[in-house]
Design a protein around this motif. Structure first.
Motif, PDB file in Angstrom:
ATOM      1  N   GLY A 297       0.842  -1.026   0.242  1.00 52.65           N
ATOM      2  CA  GLY A 297       0.040   0.233   0.238  1.00 52.65           C
ATOM      3  C   GLY A 297       0.540   1.439   0.194  1.00 52.65           C
ATOM      4  O   GLY A 297       2.229   1.147   0.472  1.00 52.65           O
ATOM      5  N   ILE A 298      -0.177   1.983  -0.135  1.00 51.86           N
ATOM      6  CA  ILE A 298       0.886   3.586  -0.212  1.00 51.86           C
ATOM      7  C   ILE A 298       0.994   3.976   0.821  1.00 51.86           C
ATOM      8  O   ILE A 298      -0.161   3.813   1.613  1.00 51.86           O
ATOM      9  N   LYS A 299       1.699   4.226   1.617  1.00 49.55           N
ATOM     10  CA  LYS A 299       1.846   4.907   2.907  1.00 49.55           C
ATOM     11  C   LYS A 299       1.271   6.219   2.801  1.00 49.55           C
ATOM     12  O   LYS A 299       1.960   7.190   2.367  1.00 49.55           O
ATOM     13  N   GLU A 300       0.622   6.502   4.504  1.00 54.22           N
ATOM     14  CA  GLU A 300      -0.167   7.593   4.352  1.00 54.22           C
ATOM     15  C   GLU A 300       0.466   8.420   4.809  1.00 54.22           C
ATOM     16  O   GLU A 300       1.363   8.261   5.393  1.00 54.22           O
ATOM     17  N   VAL A 301       0.254  10.115   4.700  1.00 57.49           N
ATOM     18  CA  VAL A 301       0.476  10.980   4.868  1.00 57.49           C
ATOM     19  C   VAL A 301      -0.151  12.122   6.447  1.00 57.49           C
ATOM     20  O   VAL A 301      -1.037  11.113   6.089  1.00 57.49           O
ATOM     21  N   LYS A 302       0.573  11.204   8.209  1.00 52.73           N
ATOM     22  CA  LYS A 302       0.231  11.075   9.119  1.00 52.73           C
ATOM     23  C   LYS A 302      -0.085  13.271   9.294  1.00 52.73           C
ATOM     24  O   LYS A 302       0.124  14.378   9.016  1.00 52.73           O
ATOM     25  N   PRO A 303      -0.969  13.003  10.264  1.00 54.60           N
ATOM     26  CA  PRO A 303      -2.026  14.861  10.138  1.00 54.60           C
ATOM     27  C   PRO A 303      -0.067  15.760  10.713  1.00 54.60           C
ATOM     28  O   PRO A 303      -0.228  16.848  10.132  1.00 54.60           O
ATOM     29  N   TRP A 304       0.499  15.080  11.746  1.00 54.95           N
ATOM     30  CA  TRP A 304       1.742  16.144  12.260  1.00 54.95           C
ATOM     31  C   TRP A 304       2.940  16.040  10.583  1.00 54.95           C
ATOM     32  O   TRP A 304       3.435  17.412  11.202  1.00 54.95           O
ATOM     33  N   GLU A 305       2.933  15.297   9.365  1.00 53.50           N
ATOM     34  CA  GLU A 305       3.392  15.571   8.632  1.00 53.50           C
ATOM     35  C   GLU A 305       3.046  16.884   7.908  1.00 53.50           C
ATOM     36  O   GLU A 305       4.043  16.576   6.144  1.00 53.50           O
ATOM     37  N   LYS A 306       1.785  17.128   8.270  1.00 57.83           N
ATOM     38  CA  LYS A 306       1.472  17.404   7.115  1.00 57.83           C
ATOM     39  C   LYS A 306       1.908  19.158   6.669  1.00 57.83           C
ATOM     40  O   LYS A 306       1.640  19.920   5.951  1.00 57.83           O
ATOM     41  N   GLY A 307       2.722  19.506   7.922  1.00 57.24           N
ATOM     42  CA  GLY A 307       3.386  20.521   7.091  1.00 57.24           C
ATOM     43  C   GLY A 307       4.679  21.017   6.011  1.00 57.24           C
ATOM     44  O   GLY A 307       4.781  21.921   6.045  1.00 57.24           O
ATOM     45  N   THR A 308       4.845  20.171   6.110  1.00 59.63           N
ATOM     46  CA  THR A 308       5.643  19.838   5.192  1.00 59.63           C
ATOM     47  C   THR A 308       4.469  20.036   3.243  1.00 59.63           C
ATOM     48  O   THR A 308       5.279  20.678   2.142  1.00 59.63           O
ATOM     49  N   LEU A 309       3.319  19.444   3.871  1.00 66.21           N
ATOM     50  CA  LEU A 309       2.454  20.425   2.547  1.00 66.21           C
ATOM     51  C   LEU A 309       2.487  21.241   2.509  1.00 66.21           C
ATOM     52  O   LEU A 309       1.817  21.950   0.887  1.00 66.21           O
ATOM     53  N   ALA A 310       2.662  21.965   3.638  1.00 64.07           N
ATOM     54  CA  ALA A 310       1.750  22.979   3.898  1.00 64.07           C
ATOM     55  C   ALA A 310       2.873  24.328   2.955  1.00 64.07           C
ATOM     56  O   ALA A 310       2.791  25.329   2.788  1.00 64.07           O
ATOM     57  N   LYS A 311       4.140  23.615   2.942  1.00 60.30           N
ATOM     58  CA  LYS A 311       5.462  24.530   2.406  1.00 60.30           C
ATOM     59  C   LYS A 311       4.934  25.713   1.262  1.00 60.30           C
ATOM     60  O   LYS A 311       4.479  24.578   0.221  1.00 60.30           O
ATOM     61  N   GLU A 312       5.855  26.391   0.827  1.00 61.88           N
ATOM     62  CA  GLU A 312       5.237  27.304  -0.440  1.00 61.88           C
ATOM     63  C   GLU A 312       5.557  25.708  -1.678  1.00 61.88           C
ATOM     64  O   GLU A 312       5.405  26.199  -2.503  1.00 61.88           O
ATOM     65  N   SER A 313       7.100  25.870  -1.162  1.00 62.96           N
ATOM     66  CA  SER A 313       7.956  24.858  -1.814  1.00 62.96           C
ATOM     67  C   SER A 313       6.563  23.927  -2.371  1.00 62.96           C
ATOM     68  O   SER A 313       7.419  23.344  -3.951  1.00 62.96           O
ATOM     69  N   MET A 314       6.101  23.516  -2.068  1.00 58.40           N
ATOM     70  CA  MET A 314       4.820  22.063  -2.150  1.00 58.40           C
ATOM     71  C   MET A 314       3.788  22.619  -2.953  1.00 58.40           C
ATOM     72  O   MET A 314       3.752  21.879  -3.882  1.00 58.40           O
ATOM     73  N   LYS A 315       3.844  23.903  -3.439  1.00 55.50           N
ATOM     74  CA  LYS A 315       2.839  24.641  -4.803  1.00 55.50           C
ATOM     75  C   LYS A 315       3.276  24.679  -5.730  1.00 55.50           C
ATOM     76  O   LYS A 315       4.642  23.988  -6.348  1.00 55.50           O
ATOM     77  N   PRO A 316       1.977  23.948  -6.716  1.00 52.97           N
ATOM     78  CA  PRO A 316       2.773  23.470  -8.127  1.00 52.97           C
ATOM     79  C   PRO A 316       4.186  24.285  -8.538  1.00 52.97           C
ATOM     80  O   PRO A 316       4.530  24.468  -9.800  1.00 52.97           O
ATOM     81  N   ASN A 317       3.645  25.503  -8.491  1.00 48.55           N
ATOM     82  CA  ASN A 317       4.517  26.738  -9.426  1.00 48.55           C
ATOM     83  C   ASN A 317       6.515  26.873  -8.472  1.00 48.55           C
ATOM     84  O   ASN A 317       6.835  27.831  -8.058  1.00 48.55           O
ATOM     85  N   GLY A 318       6.072  25.759  -7.009  1.00 45.83           N
ATOM     86  CA  GLY A 318       7.304  25.781  -5.946  1.00 45.83           C
ATOM     87  C   GLY A 318       7.511  27.589  -4.994  1.00 45.83           C
ATOM     88  O   GLY A 318       8.370  27.468  -4.694  1.00 45.83           O
ATOM     89  N   GLY A 319       6.424  27.843  -4.883  1.00 49.34           N
ATOM     90  CA  GLY A 319       6.321  29.380  -4.757  1.00 49.34           C
ATOM     91  C   GLY A 319       6.710  30.617  -5.505  1.00 49.34           C
ATOM     92  O   GLY A 319       6.796  31.927  -5.095  1.00 49.34           O
ATOM     93  N   ASN A 320       7.093  30.265  -6.681  1.00 46.90           N
ATOM     94  CA  ASN A 320       7.046  31.580  -7.589  1.00 46.90           C
ATOM     95  C   ASN A 320       6.316  31.886  -7.903  1.00 46.90           C
ATOM     96  O   ASN A 320       5.334  31.733  -8.726  1.00 46.90           O
ATOM     97  N   VAL A 321       5.370  33.250  -7.981  1.00 41.94           N
ATOM     98  CA  VAL A 321       4.500  33.880  -7.842  1.00 41.94           C
ATOM     99  C   VAL A 321       4.940  34.234  -9.463  1.00 41.94           C
ATOM    100  O   VAL A 321       3.430  33.761 -10.064  1.00 41.94           O
ATOM    101  N   LEU A 322       6.088  34.518 -10.274  1.00 41.63           N
ATOM    102  CA  LEU A 322       6.510  35.241 -11.392  1.00 41.63           C
ATOM    103  C   LEU A 322       5.134  33.618 -12.572  1.00 41.63           C
ATOM    104  O   LEU A 322       4.851  33.502 -13.617  1.00 41.63           O
ATOM    105  N   VAL A 323       5.738  32.268 -12.092  1.00 41.06           N
ATOM    106  CA  VAL A 323       5.807  31.290 -12.238  1.00 41.06           C
ATOM    107  C   VAL A 323       3.957  31.024 -12.169  1.00 41.06           C
ATOM    108  O   VAL A 323       3.551  30.262 -13.550  1.00 41.06           O
ATOM    109  N   GLY A 324       3.713  30.746 -11.752  1.00 42.54           N
ATOM    110  CA  GLY A 324       2.425  30.594 -10.645  1.00 42.54           C
ATOM    111  C   GLY A 324       1.458  31.094 -11.993  1.00 42.54           C
ATOM    112  O   GLY A 324       0.329  31.276 -12.402  1.00 42.54           O
ATOM    113  N   LYS A 325       1.844  32.847 -12.349  1.00 41.34           N
ATOM    114  CA  LYS A 325       0.733  33.967 -12.727  1.00 41.34           C
ATOM    115  C   LYS A 325       1.126  33.395 -14.722  1.00 41.34           C
ATOM    116  O   LYS A 325      -0.171  33.479 -14.845  1.00 41.34           O
TER     117      LYS A 325
END
Lengths: 71, 150
Positions: free
Chosen positions: A17-45
């Motif tokens: 099975g795929i290992k689930e992300v535990k609730p306390w590990e979601k801080g990593t997912l909340a990081k700006e760098s985890m966004k599809p644009n990698g946190g780069n506003v220009l790329v996002g736009k």
């Protein structure tokens, strides 16, 4: 012997099975760098502009909530 | 055969976090500095958790209103970056005791289903837990403590 084989098979299957992300590990997912644009506003736009021009719609790219996994 | 299955089942239960009625391990008790003469509310939070931030003023209020000779609210900050966690605690003016858990050893033992999460511990035993932020958490805590101190 049969019991051991069954247990080993079950143990190996449980590792498939795929290992689930535990609730306390979601801080990593909340990081700006985890966004599809990698946190780069220009790329996002730029990406949003392409999406808008191709699909004739925009928005819906964000995630609601605080990333805590409680909702 | 039966013995083997029972042993396997017992081993598998060790993989889950604390449930109601479970004893908190001595290692975790030591980390949280738990004593048997008090009822503890353990709150797991993090700086990146929006709901935890929203709920925090009510928790501070609840900790200030509770009888400190009988009860204690302990926060466990699970931020992996200690500096971020400490800045968050300072920003929110958290007045209760906070244990930093940057390596997530404490929260892994409890293994909650969501965050924020609250655990009530009496005489080293988990008596109740609550997952997710609640609008009236201060009232819920007061009611729970009233019930437990009967």
């Amino acid at each position: 012997m049969r019991a051991i084989s069954i247990t080993i098979a079950l143990f190996l299957l449980s590792g498939c099975g795929i290992k689930e992300v535990k609730p306390w590990e979601k801080g990593t997912l909340a990081k700006e760098s985890m966004k599809p644009n990698g946190g780069n506003v220009l790329v996002g736009k730029f990406v949003n502009h392409i999406y808008f021009s191709k699909e004739a719609t925009k928005g819906g790219g964000g995630v609601a909530g605080g990333g805590c996994g409680c909702n | 055969m039966m013995k083997f299955i029972i042993t396997s089942l017992l081993v598998s239960t060790l993989l889950f976090g604390y449930q109601k009625g479970d004893m908190v391990s001595p290692t975790i008790s030591k980390k949280l500095d738990l004593k048997n003469d008090k009822i503890y509310i353990i709150d797991f939070f993090a700086s990146w958790c929006g709901s935890c931030k929203e709920e925090m003023p009510l928790l501070i209020k609840a900790s200030q209103e509770m009888d400190k000779s009988k009860f204690e609210l302990i926060g466990v900050d699970v931020d992996e970056e200690l500096a971020k966690g400490e800045a968050f605690q300072k920003e929110l003016n958290i007045s209760f005791r906070v244990v930093n858990d940057p390596k997530n050893k404490i929260i892994k033992a409890f293994d909650p289903l969501g965050m924020p999460s609250l655990y009530v511990i009496k005489e080293g035993k988990v008596v109740d837990f609550l997952f997710g932020a609640k609008d009236n958490i201060d009232k819920l805590i007061a009611d729970e403590l009233k019930e437990l101190s009967k």
